[in-house]
Design a protein around this motif. Structure first.
Motif, PDB file in Angstrom:
ATOM      1  N   GLU A 208      42.518  18.185  29.207  1.00  0.00           N
ATOM      2  CA  GLU A 208      43.761  18.439  29.109  1.00  0.00           C
ATOM      3  C   GLU A 208      44.748  17.514  29.828  1.00  0.00           C
ATOM      4  OE1 GLU A 208      44.901  22.456  29.803  1.00  0.00           O
ATOM      5  OE2 GLU A 208      43.074  23.367  28.768  1.00  0.00           O
ATOM      6  N   LEU A 209      45.640  17.006  29.227  1.00  0.00           N
ATOM      7  CA  LEU A 209      46.718  16.106  29.825  1.00  0.00           C
ATOM      8  C   LEU A 209      47.166  16.907  30.984  1.00  0.00           C
ATOM      9  CD1 LEU A 209      47.902  13.403  29.076  1.00  0.00           C
ATOM     10  CD2 LEU A 209      49.853  14.619  28.099  1.00  0.00           C
ATOM     11  N   PRO A 210      46.934  16.250  32.110  1.00  0.00           N
ATOM     12  CA  PRO A 210      47.031  16.902  33.503  1.00  0.00           C
ATOM     13  C   PRO A 210      48.632  16.798  33.961  1.00  0.00           C
ATOM     14  CG  PRO A 210      46.226  14.591  33.843  1.00  0.00           C
ATOM     15  CD  PRO A 210      46.161  15.003  32.191  1.00  0.00           C
TER      16      PRO A 210
ATOM     17  N   ASP B 291      49.148   1.258  30.038  1.00  0.00           N
ATOM     18  CA  ASP B 291      47.795   0.773  29.337  1.00  0.00           C
ATOM     19  C   ASP B 291      46.621   1.422  30.091  1.00  0.00           C
ATOM     20  OD1 ASP B 291      49.588  -0.993  28.064  1.00  0.00           O
ATOM     21  OD2 ASP B 291      48.965  -2.887  29.294  1.00  0.00           O
ATOM     22  N   TYR B 292      45.803   2.051  29.114  1.00  0.00           N
ATOM     23  CA  TYR B 292      44.442   2.667  29.203  1.00  0.00           C
ATOM     24  C   TYR B 292      44.571   3.614  30.483  1.00  0.00           C
ATOM     25  CZ  TYR B 292      43.282  -1.714  27.004  1.00  0.00           C
ATOM     26  OH  TYR B 292      43.211  -2.605  26.099  1.00  0.00           O
ATOM     27  N   ALA B 293      45.919   4.201  30.703  1.00  0.00           N
ATOM     28  CA  ALA B 293      45.941   5.463  31.646  1.00  0.00           C
ATOM     29  C   ALA B 293      44.974   6.398  31.373  1.00  0.00           C
ATOM     30  CB  ALA B 293      47.342   5.925  31.510  1.00  0.00           C
ATOM     31  N   PHE B 294      44.631   6.872  30.238  1.00  0.00           N
ATOM     32  CA  PHE B 294      43.782   8.005  29.941  1.00  0.00           C
ATOM     33  C   PHE B 294      42.785   7.474  28.953  1.00  0.00           C
ATOM     34  CE2 PHE B 294      47.690  10.376  31.057  1.00  0.00           C
ATOM     35  CZ  PHE B 294      47.347  11.119  32.106  1.00  0.00           C
ATOM     36  N   ALA B 295      42.378   6.323  29.007  1.00  0.00           N
ATOM     37  CA  ALA B 295      41.148   5.728  28.314  1.00  0.00           C
ATOM     38  C   ALA B 295      39.874   6.379  28.808  1.00  0.00           C
ATOM     39  CB  ALA B 295      41.251   4.429  28.105  1.00  0.00           C
ATOM     40  N   TYR B 296      39.106   6.718  27.618  1.00  0.00           N
ATOM     41  CA  TYR B 296      37.630   7.256  28.225  1.00  0.00           C
ATOM     42  C   TYR B 296      37.782   8.508  28.835  1.00  0.00           C
ATOM     43  CZ  TYR B 296      36.586   2.585  26.393  1.00  0.00           C
ATOM     44  OH  TYR B 296      36.806   1.186  25.645  1.00  0.00           O
ATOM     45  N   THR B 297      38.734   9.413  28.783  1.00  0.00           N
ATOM     46  CA  THR B 297      38.581  10.754  29.107  1.00  0.00           C
ATOM     47  C   THR B 297      38.194  11.664  27.964  1.00  0.00           C
ATOM     48  OG1 THR B 297      41.111  11.309  28.404  1.00  0.00           O
ATOM     49  CG2 THR B 297      40.860   9.968  30.710  1.00  0.00           C
TER      50      THR B 297
ATOM     51  N   LEU C 250      40.240  14.024  26.447  1.00  0.00           N
ATOM     52  CA  LEU C 250      41.302  14.412  26.074  1.00  0.00           C
ATOM     53  C   LEU C 250      41.144  14.465  24.327  1.00  0.00           C
ATOM     54  CD1 LEU C 250      44.262  12.760  27.911  1.00  0.00           C
ATOM     55  CD2 LEU C 250      43.599  15.002  28.172  1.00  0.00           C
ATOM     56  N   THR C 251      41.537  15.407  23.868  1.00  0.00           N
ATOM     57  CA  THR C 251      41.453  15.560  22.248  1.00  0.00           C
ATOM     58  C   THR C 251      42.922  15.771  21.574  1.00  0.00           C
ATOM     59  OG1 THR C 251      41.464  18.185  22.493  1.00  0.00           O
ATOM     60  CG2 THR C 251      39.374  16.676  22.236  1.00  0.00           C
ATOM     61  N   ALA C 252      44.070  15.859  22.767  1.00  0.00           N
ATOM     62  CA  ALA C 252      45.486  16.078  22.173  1.00  0.00           C
ATOM     63  C   ALA C 252      46.302  15.603  23.435  1.00  0.00           C
ATOM     64  CB  ALA C 252      45.628  17.472  21.838  1.00  0.00           C
ATOM     65  N   ALA C 253      47.401  15.236  22.703  1.00  0.00           N
ATOM     66  CA  ALA C 253      48.570  14.939  23.915  1.00  0.00           C
ATOM     67  C   ALA C 253      50.014  15.210  23.434  1.00  0.00           C
ATOM     68  CB  ALA C 253      48.433  13.330  24.317  1.00  0.00           C
ATOM     69  N   ASP C 254      50.695  15.860  23.803  1.00  0.00           N
ATOM     70  CA  ASP C 254      52.162  16.085  23.341  1.00  0.00           C
ATOM     71  C   ASP C 254      53.047  15.246  24.339  1.00  0.00           C
ATOM     72  OD1 ASP C 254      54.745  16.987  23.264  1.00  0.00           O
ATOM     73  OD2 ASP C 254      54.395  19.087  23.470  1.00  0.00           O
ATOM     74  N   LEU C 255      53.349  14.074  23.683  1.00  0.00           N
ATOM     75  CA  LEU C 255      54.181  12.941  24.289  1.00  0.00           C
ATOM     76  C   LEU C 255      55.536  12.877  23.832  1.00  0.00           C
ATOM     77  CD1 LEU C 255      51.338  10.333  23.983  1.00  0.00           C
ATOM     78  CD2 LEU C 255      51.835  11.852  25.848  1.00  0.00           C
ATOM     79  N   THR C 256      56.225  14.238  23.403  1.00  0.00           N
ATOM     80  CA  THR C 256      57.477  14.265  22.873  1.00  0.00           C
ATOM     81  C   THR C 256      58.559  13.612  23.694  1.00  0.00           C
ATOM     82  OG1 THR C 256      57.679  16.552  23.612  1.00  0.00           O
ATOM     83  CG2 THR C 256      56.944  15.998  21.207  1.00  0.00           C
ATOM     84  N   ALA C 257      58.424  13.529  25.082  1.00  0.00           N
ATOM     85  CA  ALA C 257      59.553  13.018  26.180  1.00  0.00           C
ATOM     86  C   ALA C 257      59.263  11.452  26.263  1.00  0.00           C
ATOM     87  CB  ALA C 257      59.572  13.989  27.182  1.00  0.00           C
ATOM     88  N   ALA C 258      58.048  11.087  26.186  1.00  0.00           N
ATOM     89  CA  ALA C 258      57.765   9.922  26.465  1.00  0.00           C
ATOM     90  C   ALA C 258      58.575   8.660  25.883  1.00  0.00           C
ATOM     91  CB  ALA C 258      56.239   9.583  26.495  1.00  0.00           C
TER      92      ALA C 258
ATOM     93  N   PRO D  20      34.768   7.124  18.093  1.00  0.00           N
ATOM     94  CA  PRO D  20      36.067   7.684  17.262  1.00  0.00           C
ATOM     95  C   PRO D  20      36.041   9.247  17.227  1.00  0.00           C
ATOM     96  CG  PRO D  20      35.003   5.789  16.007  1.00  0.00           C
ATOM     97  CD  PRO D  20      34.050   6.072  17.265  1.00  0.00           C
ATOM     98  N   THR D  21      36.904   9.887  17.751  1.00  0.00           N
ATOM     99  CA  THR D  21      36.984  11.201  17.757  1.00  0.00           C
ATOM    100  C   THR D  21      38.209  11.765  17.073  1.00  0.00           C
ATOM    101  OG1 THR D  21      37.616  11.582  19.949  1.00  0.00           O
ATOM    102  CG2 THR D  21      35.438  11.548  19.741  1.00  0.00           C
ATOM    103  N   GLU D  22      38.580  12.945  16.926  1.00  0.00           N
ATOM    104  CA  GLU D  22      39.730  13.525  16.405  1.00  0.00           C
ATOM    105  C   GLU D  22      40.436  13.667  17.443  1.00  0.00           C
ATOM    106  OE1 GLU D  22      40.738  17.719  14.215  1.00  0.00           O
ATOM    107  OE2 GLU D  22      39.100  16.623  13.391  1.00  0.00           O
ATOM    108  N   PHE D  23      41.662  13.121  17.525  1.00  0.00           N
ATOM    109  CA  PHE D  23      42.757  13.121  18.510  1.00  0.00           C
ATOM    110  C   PHE D  23      44.045  13.737  17.854  1.00  0.00           C
ATOM    111  CE2 PHE D  23      45.600  11.309  21.493  1.00  0.00           C
ATOM    112  CZ  PHE D  23      45.181  12.045  22.737  1.00  0.00           C
ATOM    113  N   THR D  24      44.881  14.636  18.317  1.00  0.00           N
ATOM    114  CA  THR D  24      46.333  14.876  17.834  1.00  0.00           C
ATOM    115  C   THR D  24      47.244  14.534  18.800  1.00  0.00           C
ATOM    116  OG1 THR D  24      45.025  16.667  16.980  1.00  0.00           O
ATOM    117  CG2 THR D  24      47.457  16.915  17.143  1.00  0.00           C
ATOM    118  N   VAL D  25      48.030  13.835  18.428  1.00  0.00           N
ATOM    119  CA  VAL D  25      49.477  13.542  19.272  1.00  0.00           C
ATOM    120  C   VAL D  25      50.675  13.674  18.644  1.00  0.00           C
ATOM    121  CG1 VAL D  25      49.367  11.191  18.323  1.00  0.00           C
ATOM    122  CG2 VAL D  25      50.118  11.415  20.686  1.00  0.00           C
ATOM    123  N   PHE D  26      51.430  14.104  19.699  1.00  0.00           N
ATOM    124  CA  PHE D  26      52.913  14.584  19.075  1.00  0.00           C
ATOM    125  C   PHE D  26      53.912  13.587  20.044  1.00  0.00           C
ATOM    126  CE2 PHE D  26      50.548  18.285  18.970  1.00  0.00           C
ATOM    127  CZ  PHE D  26      50.615  18.876  17.770  1.00  0.00           C
TER     128      PHE D  26
END
Length: 191
Positions: free
Chosen positions: A129-131, A143-149, A151-159, A172-178
């Motif tokens: 989970e995004l910590p 760059d690469y902040a969470f590479a190879y973790t 994680l399967t999802a990230a809510d980045l609505t404020a980024a 390649p895995t399923e990944f959900t991003v907002f």
């Protein structure tokens, strides 16, 4: 590296060995050991302070810490948990701070975080989970902040910024991003 004890003579007015850490008069932690208890007065954890401490399994980050330096906890292969005390004032986790901590499972950073720099959690495969407890102040995941973790999802609505390979995976895995309206820059192949 296994460092178990730090000892500074009482007559040294520039550094102390409080909490089994080397701390300067400006309240910056320079070196930690396998059994450190970070003093409450510490405001910054310097670059490489705990680098490669194989005996470190858990660490508590006091409320006054505003930054965690480059590779401060990198390659602490037995580190499983990072606890940020309530009301923490952390603003930045810098380059490779937790890089290669292959057993790190829990590190929920406070909502005061503004920047998660390059390679900050790179290779922390047990993080699922995004910590970040609340992303309202987070401006950049670089760059690469969470590479190879894990994680399967990230809510980045404020980024505002998401760097190159920020969430890259080995397979390649399923990944959900907002993503939200604040987004200004997006690096190559971020997901």
């Amino acid at each position: 590296m296994n460092l178990d004890k730090i000892s500074i003579p009482d007559e040294n007015t520039n550094y102390s060995d409080e909490g089994n850490c080397l701390v300067d008069i400006a309240d910056r932690l320079w070196i930690g050991t396998n059994s450190s208890a970070i003093p409450n007065r510490v405001t910054a954890i310097r670059d490489y302070a705990f680098y490669g401490r194989k005996g470190l399994t858990s660490i508590v980050i006091p409320a006054g810490v505003t930054e965690i330096g480059e590779e401060a906890f990198a390659y602490c292969e037995n580190l499983k948990e990072v606890i940020f005390v309530e009301d923490n004032q952390l603003k930045g986790i810098y380059e490779g701070a937790f890089c290669g901590d292959i057993n790190l499972e829990c590190a929920t950073v406070p909502n005061t975080i503004v920047e998660i720099s390059d390679f900050a959690f790179y290779g922390c495969s047990k993080i699922t989970e995004l910590p970040v407890s609340d992303l309202h102040d987070l401006k950049g995941i670089y760059d690469y902040a969470f590479a190879y973790t894990g994680l399967t999802a990230a809510d980045l609505t404020a980024a505002e910024h998401v760097g190159t390979g920020a969430f890259m995976k080995e397979e390649p895995t399923e990944f959900t991003v907002f993503l939200g309206s604040a987004l200004q820059t997006l690096g190559d192949n971020p997901f």
